[in-house]
Scaffold this active site. Structure first.
Site, PDB file in Angstrom:
ATOM      1  N   LYS A 490      46.086  -9.925  20.537  1.00  0.00           N
ATOM      2  CA  LYS A 490      45.993 -10.300  19.909  1.00  0.00           C
ATOM      3  C   LYS A 490      46.841 -10.247  18.518  1.00  0.00           C
ATOM      4  O   LYS A 490      46.887 -10.099  18.401  1.00  0.00           O
ATOM      5  CB  LYS A 490      44.271 -11.203  20.112  1.00  0.00           C
ATOM      6  N   ARG A 588      27.210 -11.048  17.530  1.00  0.00           N
ATOM      7  CA  ARG A 588      28.163 -12.303  17.206  1.00  0.00           C
ATOM      8  C   ARG A 588      28.808 -13.211  18.428  1.00  0.00           C
ATOM      9  O   ARG A 588      28.243 -14.440  17.714  1.00  0.00           O
ATOM     10  CB  ARG A 588      30.049 -11.771  16.819  1.00  0.00           C
ATOM     11  N   TYR A 715      52.477 -17.503 -11.532  1.00  0.00           N
ATOM     12  CA  TYR A 715      51.545 -18.669 -12.102  1.00  0.00           C
ATOM     13  C   TYR A 715      50.009 -18.802 -13.095  1.00  0.00           C
ATOM     14  O   TYR A 715      50.064 -16.785 -13.654  1.00  0.00           O
ATOM     15  CB  TYR A 715      51.981 -18.928 -10.855  1.00  0.00           C
ATOM     16  N   MET A 764      53.289 -18.629  -2.955  1.00  0.00           N
ATOM     17  CA  MET A 764      53.542 -18.549  -1.923  1.00  0.00           C
ATOM     18  C   MET A 764      54.861 -17.938  -0.557  1.00  0.00           C
ATOM     19  O   MET A 764      54.730 -17.546   0.156  1.00  0.00           O
ATOM     20  CB  MET A 764      54.273 -20.204  -1.098  1.00  0.00           C
TER      21      MET A 764
END
Length: 820
Positions: A490, A588, A715, A764
């Protein structure tokens, strides 16, 4: 219902080689569909394109020990010491004979359905009408062939109260064997059309061949207004009851005297054996009306006339038949790619015209070559052209070499295949249209919805597939040889790339692969992965996807269970394997092993759409000795719950609770299967050490700046320089999976073997690093993590970086695979 291997040998007249004791509950002809290996009998069927004998070795490795063969494998006593080989002259005939003998065991009503069109819809609608009051066993999907019919009839069991099976043929002589297998007590024929006409001299000849199915039926239900069927039934040597339905003949046993349509439904008034009745269906096309009348005739014969009107108003459309979906750019799609012939085309076009929400938009047909029509291409496509004009088609797109330039309407386009169409401006400019997709299976019309764009990035993830194998074998060394293994792929194989990792694992004979959602499983299937695939977090919107691609969902709640059963029943699916999750302490997902088992078992026993293949739970703290007492309590709960589930079923249900840490820490709790996740990718969660490094993330230096003391970088001016510095920009950011929390000096990468801390906030698409004192230049390689910089020790400040860094690596990062 299970048979001993000795009984099967006798039933099919085989010669047995091997002496292993076996109980047979499942028969298999497609190795990709293997589920219950322990009780499976594989028929090695030969065809023009394939030979089942070549899959014996792989199936034996996966746990199948019983085979029906036409020839014995070489060195079978040495290579397959625990196997039984049943040798027969023809494996297909043996399969059919076994199904026939199985059918003999049950004295129940069985509906046999044949015809040119509508078989599957009638079968599925009969299921919807009958199942509220009877246990119905029916053909899965469109299993109506020489192989599909015996596989369908094999599904009859002790709980079955009525069987509903369809039978399809394409040439003379095929119906005899299907008749002997189905042995219908109730015969149903839908219609006679041109499909598969090339192997018959006339429609009457084909009709008579289909009617052979009903030679010994107690009742035959048929459309009186079809002259070929009417004459064929009249000529039959059958003394059973005949129930004809008609819109024209008032003397018919079922006379339809009024059909009233509105925008979304149709009301049908009838007289059955002198008694009037009326019902409404939520469809308006002619095919659905005729199919509903056929279903009504069967239902009235079986005595559910009082419930008919209530049940039939709720019938649902059958998947892959005239499905309406919203498309992109204001388009509406009508998917009728179930079959391709001129009769079903007319029905689909009629449906498109009658949809009230389609007015004012261009009607577009995408049609592939039509096969098995029995007509010359010139005559066939002239009829198609006339039909398109009659039905108001304004735009035509033809796919295939035969149809090219043969359709005569004003706006028309032709392409050799689907990919050529997808690559064209015609495809890219589709907008605000009603599009009917009508294509032969050969042309893979599913491609029309798949436009893929691949992005290239300078940042790469190197994946060492040999390391994956080493880690797999490391954990296998703690396991018993008979214990199965599930490998987690996964999150795109924990960031390493699920497809290539899965191919490697499949080559090394793992028993199961597991992913989080269905889309991940689809990607694997489309890339050639045939291993069993488990879906750990199934979404309710993806049930059909799972069915289509043979993906096995985890079931953890009654809500999910009920929705899955309903979806499987709608698709005509039976005995679909699922994996039951118990909550023993993680809190869960999962059923409560103390409170839910009785209700769970009851719901599972009162349906036949799904069947538990495994039951499992998850240790909370197998990675730490501090939680051993709690782990012991978990295992006790799991053992009680799983044992109760197993005791309710005769087939083997696999049990598994050990994860990566548990394989090593709790070898006595391996049970039938273990799940290998994080350890497969090189991280030992017991001590956060690295086993064998699988993934190395690298990028390059884009640009180097000399920045003076007290200036800031990035930033929000977070990167404050305390000295004159050399700052490099690298093309990786949080959009690529580089966590922003690693910025501002909290972590570092390696440049030419030297530590280069991240300076300022990570952006980013770009991050800045401090190259002061490092001999380097623009274009040099930067190692984010990997062989020289393990993911667990990325920083002196952050000693242990969670493996989320691995799993979050974006798909826009190019993967490069290698083996050492």
């Amino acid at each position: 219902m299970n048979y001993t291997i000795e009984k099967v040998t006798t039933l099919i007249g085989a010669r047995r080689y091997g002496s292993a004791d076996s109980s047979i509950g499942w028969i298999l002809t497609d190795s990709r569909s293997l589920c219950f290996a322990e009780e499976t009998l594989f028929f090695a069927i030969r065809s023009e394109r394939n030979d089942g004998h070549k899959y014996i070795s792989d199936l034996y490795r996966r746990g199948v020990h019983n085979f029906v063969v036409e020839k014995l494998p070489a060195k079978y006593t040495e290579l397959y010491p625990d196997a039984n080989f049943l040798k027969v002259p023809y494996t297909l005939e043996a399969l059919q004979r076994l199904a026939e003998r199985h059918r003999d065991e049950f004295n129940i009503p069985v509906v046999g359905i044949t015809g040119s069109n509508g078989k599957t819809i009638v079968k599925e609608w009969l299921y919807q009408l009958l199942s509220p009051s009877m246990v119905v066993t029916r053909s899965p999907r469109s299993y109506n062939s020489q192989i599909g019919v015996p596989l369908s009839v094999w599904l009859i069991n002790e709980q079955t109260e009525i069987g509903v099976f369809e039978a399809g043929i394409s040439e003379k002589g095929e119906m005899d064997s299907l008749r002997d297998i189905i042995q219908p007590t109730i015969g149903v024929i839908t219609n006679i059309g041109s499909a598969h006409q090339e192997n018959f001299t006339s429609l009457a000849e084909k009709c008579n061949e289909k009617l052979k199915l009903f030679h010994d039926s107690k009742v035959i239900i048929y459309p009186f207004d079809d002259i070929n069927i009417r004459n064929g039934v009249a000529a039959m040597n059958n003394n059973g009851e005949k129930i004809a339905w008609s819109k024209e003949n008032k003397d018919a046993q079922l006379y339809i005297y009024k059909v009233e349509k509105n925008d979304t439904s149709t009301t049908i008034s009838y007289i059955f054996k002198g008694k009037e009745g009326v019902y409404t269906i939520p469809f308006i096309d002619e095919a659905s009306i005729e199919n509903s009348i056929t279903c009504a005739a069967v239902s009235l014969y079986l005595g559910i006339g009082e419930q008919l009107a209530e049940r039939i108003q709720h019938i649902e459309p059958v998947a892959m038949r005239l499905e309406v979906k919203e498309g992109q750019h204001g388009c509406t799609l009508i998917n009728d790619s179930y079959n391709s012939d001129i009769n079903s085309l007319d029905i689909a076009l009629d449906f498109m015209n009658r949809r009230p929400d389609h007015e004012g938009r261009k009607h577009t047909l995408v049609l592939s070559d039509i096969y098995q029509s029995g007509k010359s291409g010139e005559k066939l496509y002239k009829e198609v052209s006339e039909l398109l004009k009659k039905r108001g088609v304004q735009k035509f797109i033809g796919i295939g070499p035969e149809i090219k330039d043969k359709i005569d309407i004003d706006e028309r386009y032709f392409f050799d295949d689907c990919q050529s169409f997808i690559d064209s401006d015609v495809f890219r400019t589709l907008h605000d249209e009603v599009i009917l997709l009508k294509g032969s299976r050969k042309f893979s019309f599913d491609q029309l919805t798949e436009l893929l764009e691949q992005k290239v990035h300078e940042t790469i993830l190197e994946v060492n597939l040999s390391a994956v194998v080493k880690n797999l074998n490391h954990y296998r060394s703690f396991m018993k040889p008979t214990t199965k293994i599930v490998c987690m792929v996964k999150a795109d194989g924990y960031g390493a790339g699920a497809v290539e990792v899965a191919k490697t694992l499949q080559d090394h004979r793992v028993d199961y692969l597991a992913v989080a959602v269905a889309d991940e499983g689809v990607t694997l299937r489309k890339n050639g992965i045939t291993s069993n695939i488990m879906i750990m977090n199934p979404e309710m919107t993806a049930f059909k996807t799972m069915f289509d691609y043979e993906l096995e969902p985890e079931v953890y709640s009654f809500r999910l269970l009920d929705a899955l059963i309903k979806a499987a029943q709608k698709e005509g699916i039976t005995a679909y394997p699922v994996h039951i999750k118990l909550d023993t302490g993680m809190h869960r997902l999962g059923f409560d092993p103390k409170k839910d088992m009785d209700e769970l078992i009851d719901r599972l026993k009162h349906q036949n759409a799904i069947i538990p293949r495994s039951v499992f739970s998850h240790f909370v703290g197998s990675d730490s000795d501090d939680f051993d007492n709690f782990s012991e309590k978990q295992f006790k709960l799991f053992k009680e719950g799983s044992s109760k589930l197993q005791s309710a079923f005769t087939h083997k249900i696999l049990r598994h609770i050990d994860n990566s840490a548990g394989i090593e820490h709790f070898p006595e709790r391996q049970l039938d299967m273990c799940r290998l996740g994080l350890g497969l990718y090189g991280i030992d969660s017991r001590d956060n050490s690295i086993l064998n490094t699988v993934s190395t993330l690298k990028t390059t230096i884009l640009q180097i700046h000399n920045v003076p003391k007290e200036e800031t970088v990035g930033y929000s001016r977070k990167g404050i320089l305390t000295r004159d510095s050399v700052i490099g920009a690298i093309p990786i950011g949080y959009a690529d999976g580089l966590d922003r929390h690693l910025g501002c000096g909290r972590c570092y990468c390696l440049v030419n073997g030297k530590k280069a801390p991240y300076i300022g906030n990570i952006c980013m698409d770009v991050a800045m690093i401090d190259l002061t004192g490092i001999d380097c230049k623009e274009g040099d390689t930067v190692e984010i993590f990997g062989e020289n910089l393990p993911v667990t020790v990325l920083s002196d400040v952050i000693q242990t970086i969670p493996y989320e860094v691995l799993t979050s690596i974006s798909s826009r990062v190019k993967r490069v695979y290698y083996q050492d």
